[in-house]
Motif scaffolding. Structure first.
Motif, PDB file in Angstrom:
ATOM      1  N   UNK A   1       0.984  -1.227  -0.072  1.00  0.00           N
ATOM      2  CA  UNK A   1      -0.054  -0.035   0.146  1.00  0.00           C
ATOM      3  C   UNK A   1       0.808   1.240   0.173  1.00  0.00           C
ATOM      4  N   UNK A   2       0.369   2.367  -0.507  1.00  0.00           N
ATOM      5  CA  UNK A   2       1.315   3.441  -0.740  1.00  0.00           C
ATOM      6  C   UNK A   2       0.122   4.654  -0.260  1.00  0.00           C
ATOM      7  N   UNK A   3       0.715   5.532   0.653  1.00  0.00           N
ATOM      8  CA  UNK A   3      -0.087   6.626   1.074  1.00  0.00           C
ATOM      9  C   UNK A   3       0.542   7.990   0.761  1.00  0.00           C
ATOM     10  N   UNK A   4      -0.090   8.723   0.030  1.00  0.00           N
ATOM     11  CA  UNK A   4       0.159   9.963  -0.439  1.00  0.00           C
ATOM     12  C   UNK A   4      -0.409  10.908   0.628  1.00  0.00           C
ATOM     13  N   UNK A   5       0.423  11.664   1.125  1.00  0.00           N
ATOM     14  CA  UNK A   5      -0.010  12.687   2.052  1.00  0.00           C
ATOM     15  C   UNK A   5       0.366  14.129   1.774  1.00  0.00           C
ATOM     16  N   UNK A   6      -0.631  15.032   1.724  1.00  0.00           N
ATOM     17  CA  UNK A   6      -0.434  16.414   1.581  1.00  0.00           C
ATOM     18  C   UNK A   6      -0.597  17.175   2.898  1.00  0.00           C
ATOM     19  N   UNK A   7       0.568  17.997   3.094  1.00  0.00           N
ATOM     20  CA  UNK A   7       0.180  18.718   4.570  1.00  0.00           C
ATOM     21  C   UNK A   7      -0.393  20.025   4.138  1.00  0.00           C
ATOM     22  N   UNK A   8      -1.274  20.239   4.789  1.00  0.00           N
ATOM     23  CA  UNK A   8      -2.146  21.550   4.504  1.00  0.00           C
ATOM     24  C   UNK A   8      -1.960  22.450   5.827  1.00  0.00           C
ATOM     25  N   UNK A   9      -0.712  23.243   5.948  1.00  0.00           N
ATOM     26  CA  UNK A   9      -0.592  23.782   7.016  1.00  0.00           C
ATOM     27  C   UNK A   9      -0.212  25.460   7.246  1.00  0.00           C
ATOM     28  N   UNK A  10      -0.148  25.710   6.043  1.00  0.00           N
ATOM     29  CA  UNK A  10       0.389  27.238   5.721  1.00  0.00           C
ATOM     30  C   UNK A  10      -0.666  28.183   6.340  1.00  0.00           C
ATOM     31  N   UNK A  11      -0.263  29.092   7.338  1.00  0.00           N
ATOM     32  CA  UNK A  11      -1.398  29.738   7.893  1.00  0.00           C
ATOM     33  C   UNK A  11      -1.548  29.465   9.477  1.00  0.00           C
ATOM     34  N   UNK A  12      -0.727  28.245   9.667  1.00  0.00           N
ATOM     35  CA  UNK A  12      -1.172  27.897  11.031  1.00  0.00           C
ATOM     36  C   UNK A  12       0.283  27.665  11.862  1.00  0.00           C
ATOM     37  N   UNK A  13       1.581  28.179  11.203  1.00  0.00           N
ATOM     38  CA  UNK A  13       2.655  28.261  11.928  1.00  0.00           C
ATOM     39  C   UNK A  13       2.565  29.637  12.639  1.00  0.00           C
ATOM     40  N   UNK A  14       3.741  29.593  13.518  1.00  0.00           N
ATOM     41  CA  UNK A  14       3.946  30.746  14.297  1.00  0.00           C
ATOM     42  C   UNK A  14       4.401  31.838  13.358  1.00  0.00           C
ATOM     43  N   UNK A  15       3.763  33.020  13.541  1.00  0.00           N
ATOM     44  CA  UNK A  15       4.020  34.149  13.036  1.00  0.00           C
ATOM     45  C   UNK A  15       4.044  35.451  13.813  1.00  0.00           C
ATOM     46  N   UNK A  16       4.991  36.235  14.022  1.00  0.00           N
ATOM     47  CA  UNK A  16       4.488  37.607  14.857  1.00  0.00           C
ATOM     48  C   UNK A  16       3.387  38.284  14.377  1.00  0.00           C
ATOM     49  N   UNK A  17       3.304  38.302  13.194  1.00  0.00           N
ATOM     50  CA  UNK A  17       2.142  38.964  12.307  1.00  0.00           C
ATOM     51  C   UNK A  17       0.843  38.543  12.825  1.00  0.00           C
ATOM     52  N   UNK A  18       0.987  37.175  13.513  1.00  0.00           N
ATOM     53  CA  UNK A  18      -0.422  36.802  13.786  1.00  0.00           C
ATOM     54  C   UNK A  18      -0.547  36.826  15.206  1.00  0.00           C
TER      55      UNK A  18
END
Length: 300
Positions: free
Chosen positions: A24-41
């Protein structure tokens, strides 16, 4: 938690995946942009890991790092989604709740295309950092709700950056999750010893994050060659009757860049070329197939 260094002890479960293959092969796409640490947030510091290590002092806004992450949503996601659609292959999307809350239409589009919605935490952070189960429950519930609100699907799988906390798996089980992927220690799923959760292992070696790490991938072909080598080894083991799982992880801001996107395209083409000899599946489908094999008695 006691460490288990033995696992199956070389006595692999006799699992045949639903299409009759052993790999079996699992393709994973990480959807995390905007959830990282940012001083602007409003965070005390900005994420340091990107195309280059941030040289902006903690506490000051790093516009460059914000833009590097934003590229994944503004441009990368469209390349990745179109390529998967053309190949008619389904992936699991590791959704950070806050990223979904900020781009719900993108999350919905991916799930409407048939990809699995899995939970990647509320923020792109290690769950090991939570000071208490109560604090972790709040953020897990918030992430679950955001993903369900945006996509119409309640996530059943989980993976967090870094490490789980001592309480993560119990909280996931309480919340009705089926599997966790914070297991980097096997080539097959296995049952967690303390909860009803299934562990569907993940991997960091066949992962485009190595483009961001020293001594990792530099050219697209390097990742392609690495994944092909993994497929060759696991396919040979599968031909000898050993069930296996290969994980291939991607990030929108990393493999979505034109030069690295060639790696994504080539890997997808290679999976299609071998399609009759392996099963490309969403992680929830892998978990359910493994559980079905357990229920049949294929797995002692």
């Amino acid at each position: 938690m006691t460490r288990d260094l033995l696992g199956y002890g070389g006595q692999w479960p006799d699992v045949t995946w639903p299409n009759g293959t052993k790999l079996a092969v699992s393709i994973v796409i990480n959807f995390e942009e905007g959830a990282e640490e940012q001083v602007g947030d409003g965070d005390p510091r900005s994420e340091r890991l990107g195309e280059v290590l941030s040289v902006v002092e903690p506490g000051r806004r790093d516009f460059g790092q914000e833009q590097i992450f934003a590229y994944g949503m503004r441009a990368g996601v469209w390349r990745v989604a179109e390529c998967l659609e053309r190949a008619a292959l389904l992936a699991t999307i590791f959704f950070c709740g806050r990223a979904v809350e900020r781009a719900p239409e993108l999350a919905r589009r991916l799930v409407d295309a048939g990809h699995e919605a899995a939970c990647h935490g509320w923020r792109w952070r290690p769950h090991a950092d939570y000071p208490s189960p109560e604090a972790e429950r709040i953020d897990l519930d918030r992430a679950t709700a955001a993903i369900e609100a945006a996509t119409g699907v309640r996530p059943l799988g989980f993976f967090c950056r870094g490490s789980e906390s001592p309480w993560t798996r119990q909280i996931l089980a309480e919340r009705g999750y089926v599997y966790t992927s914070n297991g980097l220690d096997d080539d097959l799923p296995y049952c967690d010893a303390h909860t009803a959760l299934l562990v569907v292992p993940y991997a960091f070696d066949s992962n485009d994050m190595k483009f961001f790490h020293p001594n990792g991938f530099v050219r697209a072909d390097e990742m392609v060659d690495y994944v092909v080598d993994a497929l060759d080894v696991l396919e040979a083991e599968a031909q000898r009757g050993h069930a296996r799982l290969l994980n291939i992880g991607f990030h929108l801001r990393i493999v979505g860049r034109p030069a690295r996107f060639k790696a994504f395209q080539a890997i997808i083409r290679e999976l299609k070329r071998r399609e009759s000899r392996l099963w490309v599946a969403r992680r929830i489908d892998i978990a359910r197939a493994f559980q079905a094999a357990t229920d049949r008695g294929d797995i002692p």
